[in-house]
Design an enzyme around this catalytic site. Structure first.
Site, PDB file in Angstrom:
ATOM      1  N   GLU A 199      38.941  30.112  40.425  1.00 13.81           N
ATOM      2  CA  GLU A 199      38.942  29.939  38.965  1.00 13.81           C
ATOM      3  C   GLU A 199      39.916  28.851  38.534  1.00 13.81           C
ATOM      4  OE1 GLU A 199      39.083  34.293  38.985  1.00 13.81           O
ATOM      5  OE2 GLU A 199      38.167  34.198  37.002  1.00 13.81           O
ATOM      6  N   HIS A 257      34.526  36.832  33.314  1.00  8.20           N
ATOM      7  CA  HIS A 257      34.480  36.175  34.638  1.00  8.20           C
ATOM      8  C   HIS A 257      33.575  34.937  34.625  1.00  8.20           C
ATOM      9  CE1 HIS A 257      35.091  40.457  36.533  1.00  8.20           C
ATOM     10  NE2 HIS A 257      36.270  39.860  36.402  1.00  8.20           N
ATOM     11  N   ARG A 298      37.440  51.152  36.670  1.00  7.44           N
ATOM     12  CA  ARG A 298      36.545  51.292  35.503  1.00  7.44           C
ATOM     13  C   ARG A 298      35.196  51.865  35.930  1.00  7.44           C
ATOM     14  NH1 ARG A 298      37.221  45.103  33.934  1.00  7.44           N
ATOM     15  NH2 ARG A 298      39.423  45.028  34.440  1.00  7.44           N
ATOM     16  N   ASN A 308      47.686  30.784  33.808  1.00  8.37           N
ATOM     17  CA  ASN A 308      47.003  32.019  33.445  1.00  8.37           C
ATOM     18  C   ASN A 308      48.097  33.006  33.022  1.00  8.37           C
ATOM     19  OD1 ASN A 308      45.516  34.324  33.233  1.00  8.37           O
ATOM     20  ND2 ASN A 308      44.611  34.218  35.272  1.00  8.37           N
ATOM     21  N   ARG A 338      43.774  29.374  30.879  1.00  9.36           N
ATOM     22  CA  ARG A 338      42.691  30.353  30.901  1.00  9.36           C
ATOM     23  C   ARG A 338      42.800  31.180  29.628  1.00  9.36           C
ATOM     24  NH1 ARG A 338      42.371  36.060  33.301  1.00  9.36           N
ATOM     25  NH2 ARG A 338      40.132  36.444  33.231  1.00  9.36           N
TER      26      ARG A 338
END
Ligand code: ADP
Length: 397
Positions: A384, A179, A241, A7, A90
């Site tokens: 993940e 995601h 956010r 990643n 990823r």
């Protein structure tokens, strides 16, 4: 078979070497501050951990250093780099081009490149990771796993924005979501709890609560709605956010208060959310302060949970029923308080959380609902990297 999962970020690179198909992690780690004189490389394997500061010029050097650790005579886990048969990458944005995992070819790289306009902060770095891995692990098959792929099954009524349709047709402006790898992984694990692996009737809502937060409505294994959109800003209140916000606020900030578009973007992505509400983006701090009586923190927790509850309501309607909600990621897996706030006063859906099961800390997947709850409430740790390894292994066999 050894599958290396990578990643790649701007100055960091996470890696994990997984033996497939038995899913055992041989080694993993993180390289930080790539480009600096004091870059840091961490390496872990069962019962062993080391970290080292050294200059690392670029991503190629980072992968070479990682490879030396993997092959180290004392604590390494492989004899030479050619035993790594697959490298799974990823990739954040697969746009409309990729609805599943693919082997990386020149054409795939060109498409990832052309999607850089949609994900300017991520795709260029993911592509760089791919190109470097192709050089360093030239004998391995390179595979791309897209964060958006699982969400490509959204129907048009869910992904299209109600703006002139030429923006969708000419510019690909629509909701994509993120995601996806995590939502896919936990929703498949949830099937085991529902004991309906082979019967396709399941209505799930997965709730990924990390620094970034998103929710997905999943019917019979397919995503049908999702809270993030064109970018990763929409939906839930996140660490920094804002999530859903009235667009008039944006124009007021620009037209009346004189902020530039870039400043507003920065405010909404980096200075808002839990950070903007409380001064911290770490939920552990916020919970502690709320307990000590800080009203801003108490309100922020309520606001956060309220937003999640609204999405649960909306998605239950979209699914026309609900078999289970699934909490995952740092907050979803670890914050009993957030799970409690989300699940309380949900009589309309018949959701009943078991307080004592909710308080237990565990790294295992678990059911925290009462026996009489109409839908199950599950906590399923996300993984993940393992999902990337599983998918990469699957396409190569
Ligand atoms: P990322 O999106 O960066 O992968 P994570 O999934 O690791 O993020 O989630 C980070 C969030 O999880 C932080 O807000 C952190 O405070 C929260 N978190 C981690 N452990 C706990 C805990 N024990 N209790 C409450 N929140 C936690």
């Amino acid at each position: 078979m050894n599958v290396l999962v990578i990643n790649s970020g701007s100055s960091s690179l996470k890696y994990q070497l997984i033996d497939m198909p038995n899913e055992s992690v041989k080694a993993n780690g993180l390289i930080e501050r790539i480009g600096a004189e004091n870059a840091k490389i961490t390496y872990k394997k069962e019962g062993f951990k080391t970290s080292n500061e050294l200059p690392i010029k670029n991503h190629e050097e980072a992968l070479t250093q990682m490879n030396s650790l993997l092959m180290d005579k004392q604590f390494g886990v492989i004899s030479n780099k050619n035993v790594i048969k697959i490298v799974g990458h990823r990739v954040v944005h697969g746009g409309q081009s990729f609805s599943k995992t693919v082997e990386i070819t020149q054409d795939v790289k060109s498409k990832i490149q052309s999607l850089c306009t949609l994900a300017p902060l991520h795709n260029p770095l993911n592509l760089k990771g791919i190109e470097v891995a192709e050089r360093v692990f030239s004998k391995a098959q390179q595979v791309a796993v897209f964060d958006t792929a699982f969400l490509q099954s959204l129907p048009q009524k869910a992904y299209q924005f109600a703006i002139p349709k030429s923006f969708l047709e000419d510019e690909d402006i629509r909701a994509y979501g993120f995601h996806g790898t995590s939502h896919k992984y936990v929703s498949e694990k949830a099937q085991v709890f529902l004991k309906s692996k082979n019967q396709p009737n399941s209505k799930l809502i997965s709730i990924h609560l990390g620094n970034g937060c998103s929710m997905t409505a999943i019917k019979n294994g397919k995503a049908i709605d999702h809270s993030m959109g064109f970018g990763p800003a929409n939906g839930l209140i996140m660490g920094t956010r804002a999530g859903d916000i009235d667009q008039s606020v944006i124009f007021y900030l620009i037209d009346k208060l004189g902020y530039s578009a870039e400043q507003v973007n920065n405010i909404l992505l980096k200075e808002s959310g839990m950070l903007g509400l409380t001064g911290s983006n770490d939920l552990r701090d916020i919970q502690q302060q709320a307990e000590a009586g800080n009203e801003d923190c108490q309100l922020a927790l309520e606001m956060n949970a309220y937003r999640i509850k609204k999405y649960i309501g909306a998605y239950t309607v979209a699914l026309n029923g609900l078999d289970a909600i699934v909490f995952t990621a740092g907050i979803g897996e670890n914050s009993a308080l957030m799970r409690e706030l989300v699940c309380k006063d949900m009589d309309v859906l018949g959701l009943q959380i078991d307080q004592s099961k909710n308080q237990l800390t565990s790294k295992e997947s678990r059911d925290i609902s009462k026996a009489n709850s109409k839908a199950k409430i599950l906590v399923i740790p996300s993984n993940e990297e393992l999902e990337i390894a599983k998918q990469a292994y699957k396409i190569s066999n």
